[in-house]
Design a protein around this motif. Structure first.
Motif, PDB file in Angstrom:
ATOM      1  N   ASN A   1     -39.104  13.901  34.649  1.00  0.00           N
ATOM      2  CA  ASN A   1     -40.181  14.846  34.933  1.00  0.00           C
ATOM      3  C   ASN A   1     -39.863  15.629  36.209  1.00  0.00           C
ATOM      4  OD1 ASN A   1     -43.216  15.659  34.488  1.00  0.00           O
ATOM      5  ND2 ASN A   1     -43.018  15.211  36.668  1.00  0.00           N
ATOM      6  N   LEU A   2     -39.802  16.953  36.094  1.00  0.00           N
ATOM      7  CA  LEU A   2     -39.565  17.822  37.239  1.00  0.00           C
ATOM      8  C   LEU A   2     -40.753  18.764  37.372  1.00  0.00           C
ATOM      9  CD1 LEU A   2     -35.817  18.750  36.605  1.00  0.00           C
ATOM     10  CD2 LEU A   2     -36.723  16.958  38.096  1.00  0.00           C
ATOM     11  N   GLY A   3     -41.540  18.580  38.398  1.00  0.00           N
ATOM     12  CA  GLY A   3     -42.715  19.411  38.636  1.00  0.00           C
ATOM     13  C   GLY A   3     -43.123  19.283  40.082  1.00  0.00           C
ATOM     14  N   THR A   4     -44.425  19.384  40.341  1.00  0.00           N
ATOM     15  CA  THR A   4     -44.907  19.117  41.697  1.00  0.00           C
ATOM     16  C   THR A   4     -44.484  17.723  42.124  1.00  0.00           C
ATOM     17  OG1 THR A   4     -46.821  20.502  41.222  1.00  0.00           O
ATOM     18  CG2 THR A   4     -46.928  19.114  43.187  1.00  0.00           C
ATOM     19  N   GLY A   5     -44.553  16.789  41.181  1.00  0.00           N
ATOM     20  CA  GLY A   5     -44.050  15.446  41.400  1.00  0.00           C
ATOM     21  C   GLY A   5     -42.710  15.267  40.701  1.00  0.00           C
ATOM     22  N   ILE A   6     -41.873  14.393  41.247  1.00  0.00           N
ATOM     23  CA  ILE A   6     -40.567  14.083  40.674  1.00  0.00           C
ATOM     24  C   ILE A   6     -40.570  12.609  40.290  1.00  0.00           C
ATOM     25  CG2 ILE A   6     -38.078  14.021  41.067  1.00  0.00           C
ATOM     26  CD1 ILE A   6     -39.198  16.821  41.135  1.00  0.00           C
ATOM     27  N   ALA A   7     -40.311  12.319  39.024  1.00  0.00           N
ATOM     28  CA  ALA A   7     -40.288  10.920  38.578  1.00  0.00           C
ATOM     29  C   ALA A   7     -39.517  10.813  37.276  1.00  0.00           C
ATOM     30  CB  ALA A   7     -41.711  10.386  38.398  1.00  0.00           C
ATOM     31  N   ILE A   8     -39.146   9.595  36.937  1.00  0.00           N
ATOM     32  CA  ILE A   8     -38.496   9.315  35.665  1.00  0.00           C
ATOM     33  C   ILE A   8     -39.222   8.157  34.994  1.00  0.00           C
ATOM     34  CG2 ILE A   8     -36.244  10.093  36.495  1.00  0.00           C
ATOM     35  CD1 ILE A   8     -35.450   7.140  36.764  1.00  0.00           C
ATOM     36  N   SER A   9     -38.974   7.998  33.703  1.00  0.00           N
ATOM     37  CA  SER A   9     -39.520   6.851  32.980  1.00  0.00           C
ATOM     38  C   SER A   9     -38.454   6.290  32.067  1.00  0.00           C
ATOM     39  CB  SER A   9     -40.754   7.251  32.163  1.00  0.00           C
ATOM     40  OG  SER A   9     -41.245   6.131  31.429  1.00  0.00           O
ATOM     41  N   PRO A  10     -37.850   5.164  32.439  1.00  0.00           N
ATOM     42  CA  PRO A  10     -36.932   4.504  31.507  1.00  0.00           C
ATOM     43  C   PRO A  10     -37.705   4.024  30.278  1.00  0.00           C
ATOM     44  CG  PRO A  10     -36.704   3.649  33.753  1.00  0.00           C
ATOM     45  CD  PRO A  10     -37.960   4.456  33.719  1.00  0.00           C
ATOM     46  N   VAL A  11     -37.064   4.094  29.118  1.00  0.00           N
ATOM     47  CA  VAL A  11     -37.699   3.705  27.857  1.00  0.00           C
ATOM     48  C   VAL A  11     -36.809   2.699  27.154  1.00  0.00           C
ATOM     49  CG1 VAL A  11     -38.340   4.531  25.567  1.00  0.00           C
ATOM     50  CG2 VAL A  11     -38.959   5.861  27.580  1.00  0.00           C
ATOM     51  N   ILE A  12     -37.392   1.597  26.717  1.00  0.00           N
ATOM     52  CA  ILE A  12     -36.661   0.562  26.002  1.00  0.00           C
ATOM     53  C   ILE A  12     -37.428   0.213  24.729  1.00  0.00           C
ATOM     54  CG2 ILE A  12     -35.754  -1.789  26.076  1.00  0.00           C
ATOM     55  CD1 ILE A  12     -35.520  -1.524  29.087  1.00  0.00           C
ATOM     56  N   ASP A  13     -36.772   0.354  23.599  1.00  0.00           N
ATOM     57  CA  ASP A  13     -37.365   0.019  22.298  1.00  0.00           C
ATOM     58  C   ASP A  13     -38.723   0.686  22.094  1.00  0.00           C
ATOM     59  OD1 ASP A  13     -35.179  -1.562  21.599  1.00  0.00           O
ATOM     60  OD2 ASP A  13     -36.050  -3.368  22.483  1.00  0.00           O
ATOM     61  N   GLY A  14     -38.792   1.963  22.449  1.00  0.00           N
ATOM     62  CA  GLY A  14     -40.003   2.723  22.180  1.00  0.00           C
ATOM     63  C   GLY A  14     -41.135   2.531  23.153  1.00  0.00           C
ATOM     64  N   ARG A  15     -40.881   1.862  24.279  1.00  0.00           N
ATOM     65  CA  ARG A  15     -41.935   1.623  25.254  1.00  0.00           C
ATOM     66  C   ARG A  15     -41.441   1.949  26.664  1.00  0.00           C
ATOM     67  NH1 ARG A  15     -44.587  -4.196  24.407  1.00  0.00           N
ATOM     68  NH2 ARG A  15     -46.028  -3.248  25.913  1.00  0.00           N
ATOM     69  N   PRO A  16     -42.245   2.684  27.449  1.00  0.00           N
ATOM     70  CA  PRO A  16     -41.860   2.955  28.834  1.00  0.00           C
ATOM     71  C   PRO A  16     -41.795   1.667  29.646  1.00  0.00           C
ATOM     72  CG  PRO A  16     -43.597   4.452  28.108  1.00  0.00           C
ATOM     73  CD  PRO A  16     -43.480   3.399  27.058  1.00  0.00           C
TER      74      PRO A  16
ATOM     75  N   VAL B   1     -34.546   6.387  19.724  1.00  0.00           N
ATOM     76  CA  VAL B   1     -33.596   5.973  20.768  1.00  0.00           C
ATOM     77  C   VAL B   1     -33.976   4.577  21.277  1.00  0.00           C
ATOM     78  CG1 VAL B   1     -32.699   6.507  23.054  1.00  0.00           C
ATOM     79  CG2 VAL B   1     -33.197   8.357  21.448  1.00  0.00           C
ATOM     80  N   PRO B   2     -33.070   3.588  21.192  1.00  0.00           N
ATOM     81  CA  PRO B   2     -33.402   2.247  21.679  1.00  0.00           C
ATOM     82  C   PRO B   2     -33.525   2.185  23.203  1.00  0.00           C
ATOM     83  CG  PRO B   2     -31.121   2.340  20.959  1.00  0.00           C
ATOM     84  CD  PRO B   2     -31.738   3.634  20.544  1.00  0.00           C
ATOM     85  N   VAL B   3     -32.690   2.956  23.897  1.00  0.00           N
ATOM     86  CA  VAL B   3     -32.746   3.002  25.364  1.00  0.00           C
ATOM     87  C   VAL B   3     -32.632   4.466  25.780  1.00  0.00           C
ATOM     88  CG1 VAL B   3     -31.698   2.295  27.536  1.00  0.00           C
ATOM     89  CG2 VAL B   3     -31.676   0.730  25.581  1.00  0.00           C
ATOM     90  N   GLY B   4     -33.611   4.951  26.525  1.00  0.00           N
ATOM     91  CA  GLY B   4     -33.597   6.361  26.908  1.00  0.00           C
ATOM     92  C   GLY B   4     -34.229   6.578  28.261  1.00  0.00           C
ATOM     93  N   LEU B   5     -34.298   7.838  28.647  1.00  0.00           N
ATOM     94  CA  LEU B   5     -34.830   8.186  29.964  1.00  0.00           C
ATOM     95  C   LEU B   5     -35.591   9.505  29.872  1.00  0.00           C
ATOM     96  CD1 LEU B   5     -34.778   7.321  33.007  1.00  0.00           C
ATOM     97  CD2 LEU B   5     -32.876   8.930  33.270  1.00  0.00           C
ATOM     98  N   TYR B   6     -36.833   9.492  30.301  1.00  0.00           N
ATOM     99  CA  TYR B   6     -37.620  10.713  30.394  1.00  0.00           C
ATOM    100  C   TYR B   6     -37.606  11.156  31.856  1.00  0.00           C
ATOM    101  CZ  TYR B   6     -41.569  13.923  30.261  1.00  0.00           C
ATOM    102  OH  TYR B   6     -42.363  15.037  30.373  1.00  0.00           O
TER     103      TYR B   6
END
Length: 225
Positions: free
Chosen positions: A130-145, A123-128
């Motif tokens: 995370n739903l747990g004790t902490g809430i966060a996301i990680s945008p990903v571009i060209d294989g790198r967060p 995926v060239p542009v994606g989004l991870y």
């Protein structure tokens, strides 16, 4: 070559040693309520030694942790008492000596794993998410967060829930609501302070509301770049 992975969380620590031949050993530690960071780290090192004794010496150590990771500290990691006061990198290097140690934010580390081996691999542009004790996301571009200017890209858990007329240090954040619900398996928001109503969600963006109040007809369509 054996490698050791350590994943620090808000309520647990997961450790795993794995070798080239597929042999692996792992342990999980529960973090007690109010347990100080030094005690958590000491128990983690004890568990690491047990795993290494069973599998053999490791060539590298990978560590993931909540918070914003700097060379000498981890900021915005409130779930373990005193975690932000630790010089985590120095403590890890002192424990493992000449072994290479890499430290990364837990959500960005997970996003990187998905880029290399999982759902975000092609995926060239994606989004991870995370739903747990902490809430966060990680945008990903060209294989790198995406890290952001100060390493805090994706720390959405500190966003404010609902309409807040006056902010102070006790104002609830998204992480306090959703993180608690996810960890406990709850299916709805806590009743102490309800989320935004359907009416407040339907309000147009602030810029659009301001334009409407200026008189005359205004277009909210974006201009070309």
């Amino acid at each position: 070559m054996n490698v050791l992975g350590i994943d620090f969380g808000g309520t647990k620590v997961a450790l795993r040693v794995e070798g080239d031949e597929g042999r692996a050993e792992e342990e999980r530690l529960r973090i007690g309520r109010g347990e100080p960071a030094d005690a958590v780290l000491d128990r983690t090192f004890e568990a690491s030694r047990r795993l290494i004794d069973r599998v053999g010496d490791v060539a590298s150590v990978g560590v993931s942790t909540p918070g914003i990771v700097f060379d000498d500290r981890v900021e915005l990691a409130p779930n373990v008492d005193g975690w932000s006061d630790l010089d985590l990198g120095e403590r890890l290097r002192a424990e493992f000596g000449s072994v290479t140690v890499a430290i990364e934010n837990d959500v960005k580390a997970a996003a990187l794993a998905e880029c290399r081996e999982g759902a975000l691999r092609t995926v060239p542009v994606g989004l991870y998410v995370n739903l747990g004790t902490g809430i966060a996301i990680s945008p990903v571009i060209d294989g790198r967060p995406l890290r952001g200017a100060h390493g805090a890209a994706g720390e959405v858990g500190y966003g404010i829930v609902g309409c807040v007329r006056r902010w102070d240090a006790s104002t609830p954040t998204l992480e306090e609501y959703a993180g608690a619900a996810v960890s406990s398996g709850a299916s709805r928001w806590p009743t102490t302070s309800p989320p935004m109503t359907s009416r407040s969600w339907s309000q147009p963006p602030v810029r659009q509301r301001r334009l409407r109040g200026c008189g005359g007809r205004h277009s909210t369509r974006s201009r070309g770049t």
